[in-house]
Scaffold this active site. Structure first.
Site, PDB file in Angstrom:
ATOM      1  N   ARG A   1      67.795  22.416  41.367  1.00 56.24           N
ATOM      2  CA  ARG A   1      68.424  21.698  40.248  1.00 56.24           C
ATOM      3  C   ARG A   1      68.911  22.795  39.332  1.00 56.24           C
ATOM      4  O   ARG A   1      68.124  23.528  38.753  1.00 56.24           O
ATOM      5  CB  ARG A   1      67.410  20.779  39.553  1.00 56.24           C
ATOM      6  CG  ARG A   1      67.920  20.149  38.248  1.00 56.24           C
ATOM      7  CD  ARG A   1      69.092  19.214  38.469  1.00 56.24           C
ATOM      8  NE  ARG A   1      69.530  18.574  37.222  1.00 56.24           N
ATOM      9  CZ  ARG A   1      70.593  18.968  36.504  1.00 56.24           C
ATOM     10  NH1 ARG A   1      71.333  19.999  36.896  1.00 56.24           N
ATOM     11  NH2 ARG A   1      70.937  18.328  35.410  1.00 56.24           N
TER      12      ARG A   1
ATOM     13  N   HIS B   1      70.684  24.519  33.531  1.00 57.36           N
ATOM     14  CA  HIS B   1      71.370  23.543  32.679  1.00 57.36           C
ATOM     15  C   HIS B   1      70.565  23.315  31.405  1.00 57.36           C
ATOM     16  O   HIS B   1      69.441  23.820  31.264  1.00 57.36           O
ATOM     17  CB  HIS B   1      71.542  22.214  33.426  1.00 57.36           C
ATOM     18  CG  HIS B   1      70.245  21.477  33.624  1.00 57.36           C
ATOM     19  ND1 HIS B   1      69.321  21.853  34.569  1.00 57.36           N
ATOM     20  CD2 HIS B   1      69.694  20.403  32.979  1.00 57.36           C
ATOM     21  CE1 HIS B   1      68.266  21.043  34.520  1.00 57.36           C
ATOM     22  NE2 HIS B   1      68.465  20.153  33.558  1.00 57.36           N
TER      23      HIS B   1
ATOM     24  N   HIS C   1      70.225  20.133  27.953  1.00 53.96           N
ATOM     25  CA  HIS C   1      70.650  18.819  27.445  1.00 53.96           C
ATOM     26  C   HIS C   1      70.066  18.594  26.056  1.00 53.96           C
ATOM     27  O   HIS C   1      69.172  19.329  25.628  1.00 53.96           O
ATOM     28  CB  HIS C   1      70.250  17.681  28.393  1.00 53.96           C
ATOM     29  CG  HIS C   1      68.997  17.941  29.176  1.00 53.96           C
ATOM     30  ND1 HIS C   1      67.746  17.868  28.615  1.00 53.96           N
ATOM     31  CD2 HIS C   1      68.806  18.295  30.478  1.00 53.96           C
ATOM     32  CE1 HIS C   1      66.834  18.139  29.538  1.00 53.96           C
ATOM     33  NE2 HIS C   1      67.441  18.424  30.678  1.00 53.96           N
TER      34      HIS C   1
ATOM     35  N   GLU D   1      62.796  17.258  27.864  1.00 58.29           N
ATOM     36  CA  GLU D   1      62.477  16.859  29.243  1.00 58.29           C
ATOM     37  C   GLU D   1      61.000  17.105  29.520  1.00 58.29           C
ATOM     38  O   GLU D   1      60.532  18.238  29.518  1.00 58.29           O
ATOM     39  CB  GLU D   1      63.336  17.664  30.221  1.00 58.29           C
ATOM     40  CG  GLU D   1      62.947  17.498  31.689  1.00 58.29           C
ATOM     41  CD  GLU D   1      63.855  18.326  32.602  1.00 58.29           C
ATOM     42  OE1 GLU D   1      65.083  18.320  32.378  1.00 58.29           O
ATOM     43  OE2 GLU D   1      63.324  18.995  33.503  1.00 58.29           O
TER      44      GLU D   1
ATOM     45  N   HIS E   1      67.111  25.483  31.341  1.00 59.30           N
ATOM     46  CA  HIS E   1      66.036  25.531  32.347  1.00 59.30           C
ATOM     47  C   HIS E   1      66.579  25.262  33.742  1.00 59.30           C
ATOM     48  O   HIS E   1      67.745  24.912  33.911  1.00 59.30           O
ATOM     49  CB  HIS E   1      64.944  24.525  31.986  1.00 59.30           C
ATOM     50  CG  HIS E   1      65.462  23.129  31.807  1.00 59.30           C
ATOM     51  ND1 HIS E   1      65.996  22.679  30.610  1.00 59.30           N
ATOM     52  CD2 HIS E   1      65.561  22.079  32.665  1.00 59.30           C
ATOM     53  CE1 HIS E   1      66.370  21.421  30.741  1.00 59.30           C
ATOM     54  NE2 HIS E   1      66.140  21.024  31.981  1.00 59.30           N
TER      55      HIS E   1
ATOM     56  N   GLU F   1      71.086  11.810  33.590  1.00 51.29           N
ATOM     57  CA  GLU F   1      70.975  13.070  34.325  1.00 51.29           C
ATOM     58  C   GLU F   1      72.351  13.557  34.759  1.00 51.29           C
ATOM     59  O   GLU F   1      72.531  14.738  35.068  1.00 51.29           O
ATOM     60  CB  GLU F   1      70.045  12.842  35.527  1.00 51.29           C
ATOM     61  CG  GLU F   1      69.797  14.020  36.415  1.00 51.29           C
ATOM     62  CD  GLU F   1      69.027  15.171  35.779  1.00 51.29           C
ATOM     63  OE1 GLU F   1      68.517  15.033  34.658  1.00 51.29           O
ATOM     64  OE2 GLU F   1      68.964  16.229  36.419  1.00 51.29           O
TER      65      GLU F   1
ATOM     66  N   HIS G   1      44.992  -4.203  24.565  1.00 47.58           N
ATOM     67  CA  HIS G   1      45.192  -3.217  23.511  1.00 47.58           C
ATOM     68  C   HIS G   1      46.651  -3.237  23.083  1.00 47.58           C
ATOM     69  O   HIS G   1      47.469  -3.942  23.680  1.00 47.58           O
ATOM     70  CB  HIS G   1      44.835  -1.817  24.040  1.00 47.58           C
ATOM     71  CG  HIS G   1      45.801  -1.330  25.096  1.00 47.58           C
ATOM     72  ND1 HIS G   1      45.727  -1.744  26.402  1.00 47.58           N
ATOM     73  CD2 HIS G   1      46.881  -0.492  25.036  1.00 47.58           C
ATOM     74  CE1 HIS G   1      46.713  -1.189  27.096  1.00 47.58           C
ATOM     75  NE2 HIS G   1      47.425  -0.421  26.288  1.00 47.58           N
TER      76      HIS G   1
ATOM     77  N   HIS H   1      49.679  -0.303  20.928  1.00 50.91           N
ATOM     78  CA  HIS H   1      49.882   1.060  20.450  1.00 50.91           C
ATOM     79  C   HIS H   1      50.519   1.028  19.066  1.00 50.91           C
ATOM     80  O   HIS H   1      51.538   0.353  18.880  1.00 50.91           O
ATOM     81  CB  HIS H   1      50.759   1.843  21.429  1.00 50.91           C
ATOM     82  CG  HIS H   1      50.150   1.866  22.802  1.00 50.91           C
ATOM     83  ND1 HIS H   1      49.225   2.807  23.186  1.00 50.91           N
ATOM     84  CD2 HIS H   1      50.283   1.015  23.844  1.00 50.91           C
ATOM     85  CE1 HIS H   1      48.832   2.545  24.413  1.00 50.91           C
ATOM     86  NE2 HIS H   1      49.457   1.465  24.849  1.00 50.91           N
TER      87      HIS H   1
ATOM     88  N   GLU I   1      55.943   1.718  24.829  1.00 46.73           N
ATOM     89  CA  GLU I   1      55.291   2.361  25.975  1.00 46.73           C
ATOM     90  C   GLU I   1      56.205   2.274  27.189  1.00 46.73           C
ATOM     91  O   GLU I   1      56.683   1.203  27.544  1.00 46.73           O
ATOM     92  CB  GLU I   1      53.960   1.663  26.278  1.00 46.73           C
ATOM     93  CG  GLU I   1      53.296   2.137  27.567  1.00 46.73           C
ATOM     94  CD  GLU I   1      51.919   1.498  27.781  1.00 46.73           C
ATOM     95  OE1 GLU I   1      51.271   1.128  26.779  1.00 46.73           O
ATOM     96  OE2 GLU I   1      51.505   1.368  28.947  1.00 46.73           O
TER      97      GLU I   1
ATOM     98  N   HIS J   1      48.907  -5.964  25.295  1.00 48.24           N
ATOM     99  CA  HIS J   1      49.033  -5.976  26.753  1.00 48.24           C
ATOM    100  C   HIS J   1      47.748  -5.486  27.403  1.00 48.24           C
ATOM    101  O   HIS J   1      46.864  -4.919  26.744  1.00 48.24           O
ATOM    102  CB  HIS J   1      50.217  -5.124  27.212  1.00 48.24           C
ATOM    103  CG  HIS J   1      50.200  -3.710  26.727  1.00 48.24           C
ATOM    104  ND1 HIS J   1      50.495  -3.367  25.432  1.00 48.24           N
ATOM    105  CD2 HIS J   1      49.891  -2.537  27.347  1.00 48.24           C
ATOM    106  CE1 HIS J   1      50.380  -2.055  25.280  1.00 48.24           C
ATOM    107  NE2 HIS J   1      50.006  -1.531  26.438  1.00 48.24           N
TER     108      HIS J   1
END
Ligand code: MN
Ligand code: MN
Length: 380
Positions: free
Chosen positions: A94, A97, A99, A103, A142, A164, A273, A275, A280, A319
């Site tokens: 890969r 590059h 962005h 990541e 990277h 991507e 629970h 968040h 998520e 959830h």
């Protein structure tokens, strides 16, 4: 014979509700989604779609590997994070590059060599294997290359609209810069650029590199670290499974993405629970599970997820996740946040005056006695 196999085709009937489905129908998908096909009675209301499978995505094929993505275009509710599943052959690259988005990555199979250079001119070259993470901050250049056994990994970006296919690639920039400018920039004759690629490589087949030690590049400004061995963390164990939590507190490079790797034994349950910090984003690595998401105003919907699926829970919605398969269920819970945080329904109730809780729920003494005050971030 055919009668008994037909009997195994589930029909959308629940007690006195529903009716047979004579077709047309996609039975394979109905079987994968029993809780959509015949929802629990408690499911109610108009709801967002909260699941998308990588099996329903376009796969970009290149010499050297492939990639496929679940972004806000595939799963519109998923605005905080986007995911790319990528495979590289032995030596597959890969390309170099960068962005706008950070990541974060989790290695699923094989091994890879990753490189990066930060804005201070510090470099980073490392080999990563199954269960290892990396996090390249926003704008940091990277690369990734498959080693002897190739590599597969899931990349998670801190913006749901990421693609991507729209990253800044070194070959693309060279191809779209006048050769006299390249010559002036590097102080060499234009002829030095006679063989540069005419467009972006993205992924290309390279050669498996030598040992890490042989590839070290001396860096006068020093080195930095963007990787983390998640499986070397001691898991938090509970009766139904275990979890490892990685965020900026134990992986300083991960300033915008927090993760929990949850492993549920058969019959295990990630307790009810929510968040308090963000949505998520889930990636299912192994097994089968089901999740009901509660959205207030009597709205709830149940989704069935399995290996290769992305699930999503909007901010603050309640959830749980049950392991509904025969074997272990493993998935990643991901958050666009510098820290992992969750609130346990059970603990909340246990730490509130008991008579007061009972007045809400007409709860039996048995239920009240079962409540736990300890933080069980995870699993029953
Ligand atoms: Mn990247
Ligand atoms: Mn959760």
């Amino acid at each position: 014979m055919s009668g008994s196999s037909r009997d195994r085709v589930p029909q959308p009937i629940r007690g006195n509700a529903g009716a047979t489905d004579p077709g047309p129908r996609n039975i394979e998908r109905d079987l994968q989604n029993p809780d959509l096909s015949v929802p629990p009675e408690t499911d109610s209301g108009t709801f967002y779609n909260l699941k998308f499978s990588y099996s329903d995505t376009h796969r970009r094929m290149e010499e050297g590997g492939w990639s496929r993505e679940v972004t806000v275009r595939e799963l519109p509710i998923a605005t905080t994070l986007a995911g790319v599943n990528m495979r590289l052959t032995p030596g597959g690259v890969r390309e170099m590059h960068w962005h706008k988005e950070a990541e974060w990555a989790f290695m699923l199979h094989g091994r890879a060599r990753i490189t990066a250079v930060d804005q201070e001119g510090r470099n980073f070259i490392d080999d990563v294997g199954v269960g290892d993470l990396w996090n390249f901050p926003s704008g940091i250049p990277h690369s990734i290359q498959g080693l002897e056994e190739g590599a597969e990994f899931i990349l998670v970006f801190d913006d749901g609209s990421f693609s991507e296919n729209s990253t800044f690639s070194i070959t693309d920039w060279f191809a779209h810069t006048p050769k006299d400018v390249l010559a002036a920039n590097f102080g060499v004759p234009e002829g030095a650029f006679a063989d540069i690629p005419s467009g972006e490589h993205y992924i290309f087949q390279g050669e498996v590199p030598g040992p890490l030690e042989s590839e070290k590049v001396s860096a006068p400004n020093g080195t930095t670290n963007f990787s983390h061995r998640m499986l070397e963390q001691e898991p938090i164990r509970t009766s139904g499974g275990q979890v490892r939590i990685t965020d900026s507190t134990n992986f300083p490079a991960a300033t915008t993405v927090a993760a929990a790797l949850v492993e549920l034994e058969p019959g295990g349950m990630r307790e009810m629970h929510w968040h308090p910090n963000n949505d998520e984003w889930q990636y299912y690595i192994e097994g089968k599970g089901r999740m009901t998401v509660f959205a207030a105003e009597a709205h709830a919907r149940t989704f069935d997820c399995q290996a290769g699926d992305v699930g999503y829970v909007p901010f603050a919605m309640g959830h749980y996740i049950q392991n509904t398969g025969e074997g272990p269920l493993r998935f990643l819970e991901m958050f666009r946040s510098d820290h992992f945080a969750d609130v346990s329904l059970n603990q909340w109730m246990a730490l509130t005056p008991q008579k007061f809780v009972q007045d809400h729920l007409h709860a039996s003494q048995e239920l009240m006695n079962s409540l736990h005050k300890d933080k069980r971030p995870v699993i029953r």
